[in-house]
Write an enzyme that holds these catalytic residues in place. Structure first.
Site, PDB file in Angstrom:
ATOM      1  N   GLU A 263       0.861  -1.159   0.358  1.00  0.00           N
ATOM      2  CA  GLU A 263      -0.370  -0.060  -0.013  1.00  0.00           C
ATOM      3  C   GLU A 263       0.585   1.569  -0.033  1.00  0.00           C
ATOM      4  OE1 GLU A 263      -3.005   0.106   3.291  1.00  0.00           O
ATOM      5  OE2 GLU A 263      -4.072  -2.122   2.869  1.00  0.00           O
ATOM      6  N   HIS A 281      -8.220   1.275   1.897  1.00  0.00           N
ATOM      7  CA  HIS A 281      -8.171   1.022   3.638  1.00  0.00           C
ATOM      8  C   HIS A 281      -8.743   1.663   3.936  1.00  0.00           C
ATOM      9  CE1 HIS A 281      -4.756  -0.441   6.362  1.00  0.00           C
ATOM     10  NE2 HIS A 281      -5.964   0.302   7.152  1.00  0.00           N
TER      11      HIS A 281
END
Length: 531
Positions: A263, A281
């Site tokens: 990420e 997220h």
């Protein structure tokens, strides 16, 4: 001087105000976390660091953080904090595991609905002017079996919500007891059985060595055909490449992921596959959750810096503010006992055995254990504290054991510390009186009553006349003022000890004169840090 806290990521104004209202000097620089060089340049000025996910607390940064005592993460995940390096530096790492539990659990449920009914694809199709009603055939959640991997705080809420949706809930969690499972109304199963039976699988575990790739290629192959998988916990729990292959083959009917192995995720094997729902997220991304965790981390950090309370720490036993008030003298006693025995022991320590008696046995023993070990290790490393000491002890292979027992003597409670080396065992016991001052009550099995001070002198000798006079004369000759003096002996004419509490450190000349008398088997100046 007031503690100083740096906030290097976005936190709410209300959280900043909590620090100010508690009398803490707070520096709010919400963009600083993205500038690692500038952060490293100034981090040495602060006692506390409050962060979200942008700031990376690396080993290199911690080397610059010479005054840092606590890192507070507003949120659950601490992947951006090097916890091992923090522990070695004696820095407490806290998170806020409860502030976004409901938000994250609700997101998992929403993702489950989305993948069951193909809502994102259906929405995009309809926005494009298509009317593909027959294309998006979904499935009901009612009566389906939900397999929950990890039935802790968030997983427990998901279980509860799923039962409300009339789903059959089975859970795999090594720490879930039969009694807790029954109370939650879920069926406790092993992972293999969960994989075989679940129509939907949702993950709610942290990323650790034991959970990494818990849904590996092999595990995914054991799942029920047509299963749908939801991950709103941590990237790295699922083999994403293997899952992508099984989605293409049709073995897995759908997936919903809020977290990814890398990420920010700009590319991923799961992207652009049919019936795969992806969000960036967002599990904790509600206004309520963001505010809750910000306020919580501010309160926790303030409580620690001002009162010594340790809440939601990941590398030290927690101790509430109320516990800290009651246990404060006992924590100090534990450190003093450790410091005494550490200064008396020259050879490598193999084991540390701690006995808690009476009232002491009902306290937060993990915190007291850390204090004892910190005291022992302080001789070798003056910068050691309750966080770093257990790490150092483990690295050195020192075995630590504890024993508890009911009140066994004249004191309401006491702590006894014994260290074991290849040559000997050495022990000391102490208690706290009603005035809160620690006392040594037994050394080498000899009963005493010695008040503890910063500068002390410990001697051993045979129980013969003249010892007190010699000590008094030589200490007076060197102008060493005695605040408190205690004697003890095993029996008349046997082994005897003396402890003097002094106003100033004892010079080498005094020690040399005492040793030159030939009356003392041991003459040992002791220093205790009082915090």
């Amino acid at each position: 001087m007031a503690p100083k806290v740096l906030i290097s990521d976005e936190l709410s104004d209300a959280a900043v105000q909590i620090f100010r209202d508690r009398g803490i000097d707070v520096d709010f620089q919400p963009k600083l976390g993205k500038d690692k060089d500038k952060l490293a340049e100034i981090i040495g000025n602060y006692d506390g660091l409050a962060i979200r996910s942008a700031t990376k607390v690396t080993a290199a940064l911690l080397e610059k953080a010479t005054n840092l005592k606590v890192v507070g993460r507003a949120g659950i995940g601490v992947d951006n904090v090097d916890r091992e390096a923090a522990s070695k530096k004696g820095v407490i790492v806290m998170n806020t595991p409860f502030g976004n539990m409901i938000t994250t659990a609700e997101h998992a449920i929403a993702m489950m609905f989305a993948v069951a009914r193909q809502i994102p694809e259906a929405s995009a199709s309809t926005h494009a002017g298509k009317w593909e009603k027959s294309k998006f055939m979904g499935v009901e959640l009612t009566a389906k079996t939900l397999g929950v991997i990890g039935a802790g705080n968030i997983g427990g809420i998901v279980c509860d919500r799923a039962k409300g949706l009339k789903m059959k809930v089975i859970a795999y969690d090594p720490f879930l007891s039969d009694e807790k499972a029954e109370k939650m109304g879920v069926e406790k199963v092993e992972l293999e059985e969960l994989l075989k039976r679940a129509d939907f699988i949702t993950l709610h575990v942290p990323l650790t060595d034991s959970t990494r790739n818990i849904l590996s290629r092999e595990a995914l192959a054991k799942t029920k055909p047509g299963v749908r998988i939801i991950n709103c916990a941590r990237g790295g729990l699922v083999d994403e490449e293997a899952l992508a292959e099984m989605l293409k083959s049709g073995h897995v009917a759908g997936a919903a992921f809020d977290v990814f192995s890398v990420e920010p995720a700009t590319e991923n094997p799961l992207f652009n596959l049919p019936n795969v729902v992806c969000t960036p997220h967002l599990g904790a991304s509600t206004s309520e959750a963001q505010e809750n965790v910000a306020l919580q981390v501010a309160e926790q950090m303030a409580n620690y810096l001002l009162d010594g309370a340790v809440e939601n720490a990941l590398n030290m036993p927690s101790m509430t503010a109320d516990e800290a008030k009651v246990m404060g003298p006992w924590v100090k006693l534990a450190e003093y006992l450790g410091a005494f025995i550490g200064q008396m022991t020259d050879e490598p320590i193999k084991a540390i055995n701690i006995t808690y008696d009476g009232t002491a046995s009902g306290m937060n023993l993990k915190a007291l254990d850390c204090a004892v070990v910190a005291g022992i290790m302080s001789r070798a490393n003056p910068d050691v504290n309750m966080v770093s000491a257990p790490v150092i002890a483990k690295e050195r292979g020192i075995q630590i054991s504890t024993t508890t027992q009911d009140k066994s003597g004249v004191f309401d409670g006491y702590i006894k510390v014994t260290v074991v080396t290849d040559l000997r065992e050495r022990s000391i016991a102490g208690t706290c009186f009603s005035d809160g001052k620690p006392r040594f009550i037994q050394i080498k099995g000899i009963t005493i009553d010695a008040e503890v001070g910063r500068h002390m002198l410990y001697t051993t000798n045979k129980d013969v006349p003249g010892i007190i006079g010699t000590l008094g004369t030589l200490l007076g000759k060197h102008k060493a003022n005695v605040a408190n003096f205690t004697l003890g002996r095993s029996q008349a004419g046997g082994e005897a000890i003396a402890i003097a509490y002094l106003d100033e450190p004892l010079g080498a000349a005094v020690v040399a004169d005492l040793e030159a008398t030939g009356l003392f088997q041991q003459v040992k100046p002791l220093e205790f840090s009082i915090r």
